[in-house]
Design an enzyme around this catalytic site. Sequence first.
Site, PDB file in Angstrom:
ATOM      1  CB  SER A 117      -0.958  -0.037   1.183  1.00  0.00           C
ATOM      2  OG  SER A 117      -1.985   0.901   1.013  1.00  0.00           O
TER       3      SER A 117
ATOM      4  CG  ASP B  53      -6.784  -2.337  -3.267  1.00  0.00           C
ATOM      5  OD1 ASP B  53      -7.390  -1.629  -2.445  1.00  0.00           O
ATOM      6  OD2 ASP B  53      -5.570  -2.572  -3.190  1.00  0.00           O
TER       7      ASP B  53
ATOM      8  CG  HIS C 284      -5.842  -2.493   0.480  1.00  0.00           C
ATOM      9  ND1 HIS C 284      -5.215  -1.846  -0.570  1.00  0.00           N
ATOM     10  CD2 HIS C 284      -5.173  -2.102   1.595  1.00  0.00           C
ATOM     11  CE1 HIS C 284      -4.223  -1.102  -0.114  1.00  0.00           C
ATOM     12  NE2 HIS C 284      -4.172  -1.243   1.201  1.00  0.00           N
TER      13      HIS C 284
END
Length: 709
Positions: free
Chosen positions: A559, A644, A679
């Site tokens: 991320s 995501d 995610h």
Amino acid sequence: MTTTKDATLIPPAPPAARKDPTETPLHGTVLRDDYAWLREKESPEVFAYLDAENAYAESVMVPLAGLREQLYEEMLNHIKQTDESVPYRDGKWWYYSRTIEGLQYGIHCRRADVAGATEQTIAELSPEQVILDGNALAEGHAFMAIGATDVTDDGRWLAYSVDHTGFRQYTLHIKDLETGEVLPSVVERVGSVVWAADSLDGERSLFYTVEDEEQKRQYQLWRHVLGTDHNADVLVLEEPDERFNLGAGRTRDGKYLIVEAGSHTTTEARFLAADDPAGEWTVIDPRLDEHEYSVDHRDGLWYIRTNDQGRNFRLVTAPVSTPGREHWTEVIPHRAEIMLEDVDLFQGFFAACEREDGLPRLRLWAFSGDGAVRRTQEIAFPEPVYSAGPGVNREFDTTLYRYSYQSLVSPSSVFLYDTLAGASTLLKQQEVPGGFDRSLYASERVFATAADGVRVPVSLVYHRDKRKTGKNPLYVYGYGSYGYSLPIGFNANRLSLLDRGVVMAYAHIRGGGDLGTPWHDSGKMLVKRNTFTDFVSAVEHLTANGYGDPARVAIEGGSAGGLLMGAVVNLRPELFRAVVSHVPFVDVMNTMLDASLPLTVPEYEEWGDPNQAEYFHYMLSYSPYDNLKAGNYPAILVKTSLYDSQVMYWEPAKYVAKLRTLKTDNHLLLLVTNMQAGHGGASGRYDYLKEIAFDYAFLLRELEVLNLA
């Protein structure tokens, strides 16, 4: 790349994405993007490209099929597949979860309380009731995640939310725990949920927040009366500022409902008596830019953790009737060297959850009969590098405090601290099957010196018998954003690397919260580059001091940590042998210039607003996608998920497509897209292990840990 005498195993050429240039002029600069078309999520061409990349990645990993299976079995053998959490008491019930060998998801259960029951005896005294079975919820779905849950005070009604896409889009359900019936009416896009106290006429009110459809921002608070149609629900509050999200909860004593509007830098909280769900909400302290605070209640006083006098927060009290700051009384002052991260408030004491020297501390304060407080105890921890924090503590009137502890070499443990006796009791330590011997591993903390002289903590773990100065493959993990303190915990999966001689390091770089809020401040906005140079300095320090072979360094981040990976590879590509980048935020400029995307506007307070020239040029100076250039790069594995909601799949896809046209080496560049997750990757625990086995096999190959020729 690994060679083979069998020509059938030679992988095909990697996919080549077509170029379709688009240009964005701004602040005297033109941003050129050849792969913006990959944003067209429903396009067959996009699916074909992602599928081709997946097929290519699988083809080049064929020689490692046996290693991947071996790693999977190793990690599986270190997990107690049929297990149960420590029960905790909440009202008239004890709640816990358990897993069953072969099943992907946990099962959430409870037992009715019995006089004299404890965590150890409740299973013998009371029958089990299953309240939510994750495996049943997952039937017919490739992905399943349970979101928010809350049970009414009498224990009968459960509100819960479920996501079946990975896009963090949760649907609210209400279940009658007496009959097992799930009510047919649902609400989409729900975030937090909290029941009010039962009113005198027997109604039960449920408060919940919902997100807007475009930006996935929790912006409305609604009230639902059990037994009525959701079409009759009442809109209680709507937050107009796009920087803010709403979250609803309840004080530990159960007396008040709290709804908090929060951005990355500012907070505003409102309260309502829990037994008056139709009443008027009252603001505790009106929002003021850069002022953050959180609240809890005891005996007519608000306990407010606030940064009004310093970035590391202090603790004050205020009467419920007059909560404004002119009535605040200080309990714990602001301290430059200690971050007050949280306060756990109870009838007879509170726990100050602090961070000092980069390590968590739990310090207890006792209330006297007149409400005055004094610091009494500190819970001691035995290792130089560890993670510790509050456990599940639902009872307000208690003398017992549950907390968790773990380290890089000590499995996760749940303790119960007796505040009267001043002693801790171990309730459970994570069992690690497969012959785990803690004494074989060592952990330590060192400090790297950053380019500007700042000392950056780095936590290390390795197998004692396999450590050879300057010879080991080195793995370094980093994140460094949002004030997030990198947790230093136990992970049984990690043993597969440690047992092969890999030294693992965790860099506590600026931008995180490891040394308090000032540490975060010095690694965001217009000083964000400190995050990247800190990481480089950490790697250089480790290799210079013999913790790893300079020619065999692997790095990983996800991320915002994926942004870190892209930035440091652009800065110093020769420093790294291999990179694993999960759901990486690499297309900084295009994402932050698109206010229609989820998270973009709230993120201005972390990265800056590129519509302003100063921020635009600074962000452009480090944006990984925009700073790719022709040259040699390490072997890189990039992983993403189609659903995501935080870093859209096209960011890593575009990054890989562009890098393929620029890299001048023959190192692997792989893009793996989970077409059925979000995610966090796969939701099932066995599926997730297979993803980790893929990553580890890639790393071991690139670090030449095994002879795979």
